[in-house]
Write an enzyme that holds these catalytic residues in place. Structure first.
Site, short mmCIF file in Angstrom:
data_model
loop_
_atom_site.label_atom_id
_atom_site.label_comp_id
_atom_site.label_asym_id
_atom_site.label_seq_id
_atom_site.Cartn_x
_atom_site.Cartn_y
_atom_site.Cartn_z
N LYS A 5 -15.48 16.42 11.50
CA LYS A 5 -16.52 16.30 12.52
C LYS A 5 -16.83 17.69 13.07
O LYS A 5 -16.03 18.27 13.77
CB LYS A 5 -16.07 15.36 13.64
CG LYS A 5 -15.95 13.93 13.15
CD LYS A 5 -15.26 13.03 14.14
CE LYS A 5 -14.78 11.77 13.43
NZ LYS A 5 -13.35 11.80 13.10
N THR A 43 0.87 -1.17 0.00
CA THR A 43 0.00 0.00 0.00
C THR A 43 0.91 1.22 0.00
O THR A 43 2.04 1.15 0.48
CB THR A 43 -0.89 0.05 1.26
OG1 THR A 43 -0.03 0.16 2.40
CG2 THR A 43 -1.74 -1.19 1.40
N GLU A 89 -5.71 -3.77 -0.88
CA GLU A 89 -6.14 -4.92 -0.09
C GLU A 89 -7.27 -5.71 -0.75
O GLU A 89 -7.63 -6.79 -0.30
CB GLU A 89 -6.60 -4.45 1.30
CG GLU A 89 -5.48 -4.00 2.21
CD GLU A 89 -5.12 -2.52 2.06
OE1 GLU A 89 -5.46 -1.92 1.01
OE2 GLU A 89 -4.52 -1.97 2.99
N TRP A 123 -21.06 14.71 10.91
CA TRP A 123 -19.99 14.46 9.95
C TRP A 123 -20.22 15.22 8.65
O TRP A 123 -21.33 15.28 8.15
CB TRP A 123 -19.90 12.95 9.65
CG TRP A 123 -19.28 12.19 10.76
CD1 TRP A 123 -19.04 12.63 12.04
CD2 TRP A 123 -18.83 10.83 10.72
NE1 TRP A 123 -18.47 11.63 12.78
CE2 TRP A 123 -18.33 10.52 12.00
CE3 TRP A 123 -18.80 9.85 9.74
CZ2 TRP A 123 -17.80 9.27 12.31
CZ3 TRP A 123 -18.27 8.61 10.04
CH2 TRP A 123 -17.77 8.32 11.33
P1 ADP Z 1 -3.40 3.55 -0.25
O1 ADP Z 1 -4.36 2.94 0.70
O2 ADP Z 1 -2.01 3.18 0.05
O3 ADP Z 1 -3.62 5.02 -0.49
P2 ADP Z 1 -4.89 2.29 -2.34
O4 ADP Z 1 -4.69 2.48 -3.79
O5 ADP Z 1 -5.04 0.93 -1.84
O6 ADP Z 1 -3.65 2.93 -1.69
O7 ADP Z 1 -6.08 3.21 -1.87
C1 ADP Z 1 -7.33 2.72 -1.54
C2 ADP Z 1 -8.21 3.86 -1.09
O8 ADP Z 1 -8.41 4.79 -2.15
C3 ADP Z 1 -9.59 3.43 -0.70
O9 ADP Z 1 -9.62 2.91 0.60
C4 ADP Z 1 -10.36 4.74 -0.83
O10 ADP Z 1 -10.18 5.58 0.29
C5 ADP Z 1 -9.70 5.39 -2.00
N1 ADP Z 1 -10.48 5.16 -3.21
C6 ADP Z 1 -10.28 4.22 -4.16
N2 ADP Z 1 -11.21 4.33 -5.13
C7 ADP Z 1 -12.02 5.35 -4.78
C8 ADP Z 1 -13.17 5.97 -5.36
N3 ADP Z 1 -13.68 5.58 -6.52
N4 ADP Z 1 -13.74 6.99 -4.69
C9 ADP Z 1 -13.25 7.42 -3.51
N5 ADP Z 1 -12.16 6.90 -2.93
C10 ADP Z 1 -11.56 5.87 -3.55
#
Ligand code: ADP
Length: 541
Positions: free
Chosen positions: A440, A186, A331, A445
């Site tokens: 918040k 990640t 993940e 929220w």
């Molecule tokens: P990292 O967690 O290291 O930033 P990731 O590519 O695994 O890398 O990121 C996943 C996160 O990206 C998700 O948990 C979410 O918060 C965000 N995310 C992914 N796709 C979307 C989407 N279409 N809209 C909003 N957030 C998104």
């Protein structure tokens, strides 16, 4: 009683083998980082992946060994996906945009034995080599003519030399489908990088899942160009799904600028692409500037960050390209949800359809999800209640690679995504925020994503971020940060007035600051941890 069907283990090598046999002449076209376009077929890609497999075996690469890559989307990277995994080793794709300290941490944590890198990254790997003691051999993804005259890097050699020493007569071995096949860390947006270790089984099932017509949808009639890098969650699985479907694959190499992408799309007849919003925002600007049109591009998948509805609308109205909004994470391999309409939504007025499609979408078979409140109780699917998003399924992580706390991550059978979301009665999930980014205010929220999406709909706004800043009365209030489009002006008052009537009164940002640029993570997401630090002492009136 067990079923009586063949117990053929799912393995990624069967995907390339399938493409080589049944789509032998279908092309893979890639822009080489060392210059020029490379063009060959699935049959040749399979042959070369097998040569690579034999070279790795000769070098003593054994089952489970990690083989790192620092590489763009190219045909050689594609061969690594199959050549490494095909022998039971682990293809560890590394994001070169990470800070050097993070790269060193990741390579040492994974204990990569070999590291394959593109010419672009030669200066970088020369700095990494002395501090990455587990790497026995560094392999330049090019011909020997590109090797540096002098180098201290252990075992440095060229990829083409490595392959040319091998014959093509090799059969992919069979093994347990739960064998690890690739590793991706990640990006550490909110924490230290953590390794997600995919298996052959999870990867093949995910490739089938993303090929479904209501998810990403891949067909032999498609020409697929993943703009999302192969080091970003395996380019969302497209390097597996394209050969699985027999689609032509176009790999843009290091040329991620709009002009290079557009040129390749037009020359190769790309029908379908995928990438993060930043790529499409830039491409839209480029298309508008030159009043350009796409000859063949029909759809694209946008994910990784929330896709602004204004971007979706502009792509459809101005360029006749539909955007499928998808959500996922490292993940989850990554696909979790995709936004395609259901039959009962087809007759909705255009504006209502657009708001359905702006959501992150519905669960793809293979990923189950639920939202829960602070008490852990499941929340209703009414499109209003929001809570922590939990997922489970055969391509969802069970445990991080070499986790210091084994067994903890998914003790109750669910993985906590760290996202906060709603689910509507039709099953469409919408991300409100990352739990760490939620604002918040007075016990309620506020969704920073909703406010950002609204801000970028203003014609003078190139990019926007909303963060919570401390407030004595409300605990936190939203602060809007705006990057203006070059040559366009908008005052703070006009910007704040833009929100009036569009969101609840208490959601309206209290202040706006204009900035030259916003910080991004290595995967192109807004780096809000940095923004919160930068504006830590900010006080809203
Ligand atoms: P990292 O967690 O290291 O930033 P990731 O590519 O695994 O890398 O990121 C996943 C996160 O990206 C998700 O948990 C979410 O918060 C965000 N995310 C992914 N796709 C979307 C989407 N279409 N809209 C909003 N957030 C998104």
């Amino acid at each position: 009683m067990l079923g009586l069907m063949m117990a053929e283990p799912l393995r990624v090598a069967t995907i390339i083998e399938h493409a080589a046999k049944w789509h032998a002449t279908t092309e893979i076209v890639s822009r080489r980082p060392e210059g020029g376009i490379h063009r060959y077929t699935y049959a040749e890609a399979n042959r070369r992946s097998k040569q690579l497999a034999q070279a790795l075996l000769k070098l003593g690469v054994a089952n489970g060994d990690r083989v790192g890559t620092l590489a763009w989307n190219t045909h050689r990277h594609f061969e690594l996906y199959f050549g490494v995994a095909g022998i039971g080793a682990v293809c560890h794709t590394i994001n070169p945009r990470l800070f050097p300290e993070q790269l060193v941490y990741i390579i040492n944590h994974a204990e990569d034995r070999l590291l394959f890198f593109d010419l672009t990254f030669l200066p970088l790997v020369e700095r990494l080599a002395p501090v990455c003691p587990t790497v026995e051999k560094w392999v330049l993804l090019a011909g020997p003519e590109h090797l540096p005259a002098r180098s201290e890097m252990p075992g440095l050699c060229s990829y083409e030399d490595l392959l040319s020493a091998e014959t093509t007569g090799y059969e992919w071995p069979s093994f347990d489908e739960n064998t690890a096949c690739s590793l991706c860390y990640t990006s550490g947006t909110t924490d230290q990088p953590k390794g997600v270790l995919y298996s052959h089984r999870s990867t093949v099932l995910h490739a089938l899942g993303i090929s479904l017509p209501d998810s990403l949808g891949c067909s032999a009639l498609d020409v697929i160009m993943p703009v999302v890098p192969m080091f970003h969650v395996n380019a969302w699985g497209l390097p597996y799904a394209a050969p699985l479907a027999g689609a032509k694959l176009v790999l843009p190499g290091a040329g991620m600028d709009s002009a290079s992408l557009y040129e390749l799309m037009e020359n190769e007849g790309v029908t379908f692409s995928a990438g993060v919003p930043t790529i499409w925002l830039a491409l839209l600007q480029f298309m508008r500037e030159g009043q350009r049109r796409f000859r063949t591009l029909r759809r694209t998948v946008v994910g990784g960050s929330s896709c602004p509805p204004a971007l979706m609308k502009a792509f459809v109205d101005e360029l006749s390209v539909t955007i499928t909004h998808a959500w996922g994470m490292t993940e989850t391999s990554p696909l979790g949800t995709a936004g395609r309409l259901k039959a009962n939504q087809l007759e909705l007025p255009a504006s209502e359809k657009a708001s359905v499609l702006a959501k992150q979408g519905r669960a793809v078979f293979g990923v189950d999800m639920k939202i829960v409140g602070d008490d852990g109780q499941e929340l209703p699917h009414d499109g209003e209640a929001f809570g922590d998003l939990l997922v489970r399924g055969p391509w969802v992580v069970r445990e991080y690679f070499r986790s210091p706390t084994p067994g903890e991550l998914t003790a109750d059978g669910w993985f906590r995504t760290g996202d906060v979301a709603t689910i509507d009665p039709d099953g469409f999930m919408q991300i409100t925020d990352r739990s760490k980014d939620v604002i918040k205010s007075g016990g309620e929220w506020i969704s920073s994503i909703d406010l950002e999406n609204l801000a970028v709909a203003h014609p003078a706004v190139a990019e926007a971020a909303v963060i919570g800043v401390p407030s004595a009365k409300w605990s936190e209030r939203p602060l809007l940060l705006v990057v203006r489009r070059p040559g366009l002006d908008v005052s703070a008052e006009e910007m704040l007035a833009f929100f009036r009537g569009k969101v609840a009164k208490f959601w309206e940002p209290d202040a706006v600051e204009f900035v030259d640029a916003l910080p991004h993570t290595a995967t192109g997401k807004l780096l809000k941890t940095q923004l919160r630090k930068d504006f830590a002492g900010y006080s809203v009136a």
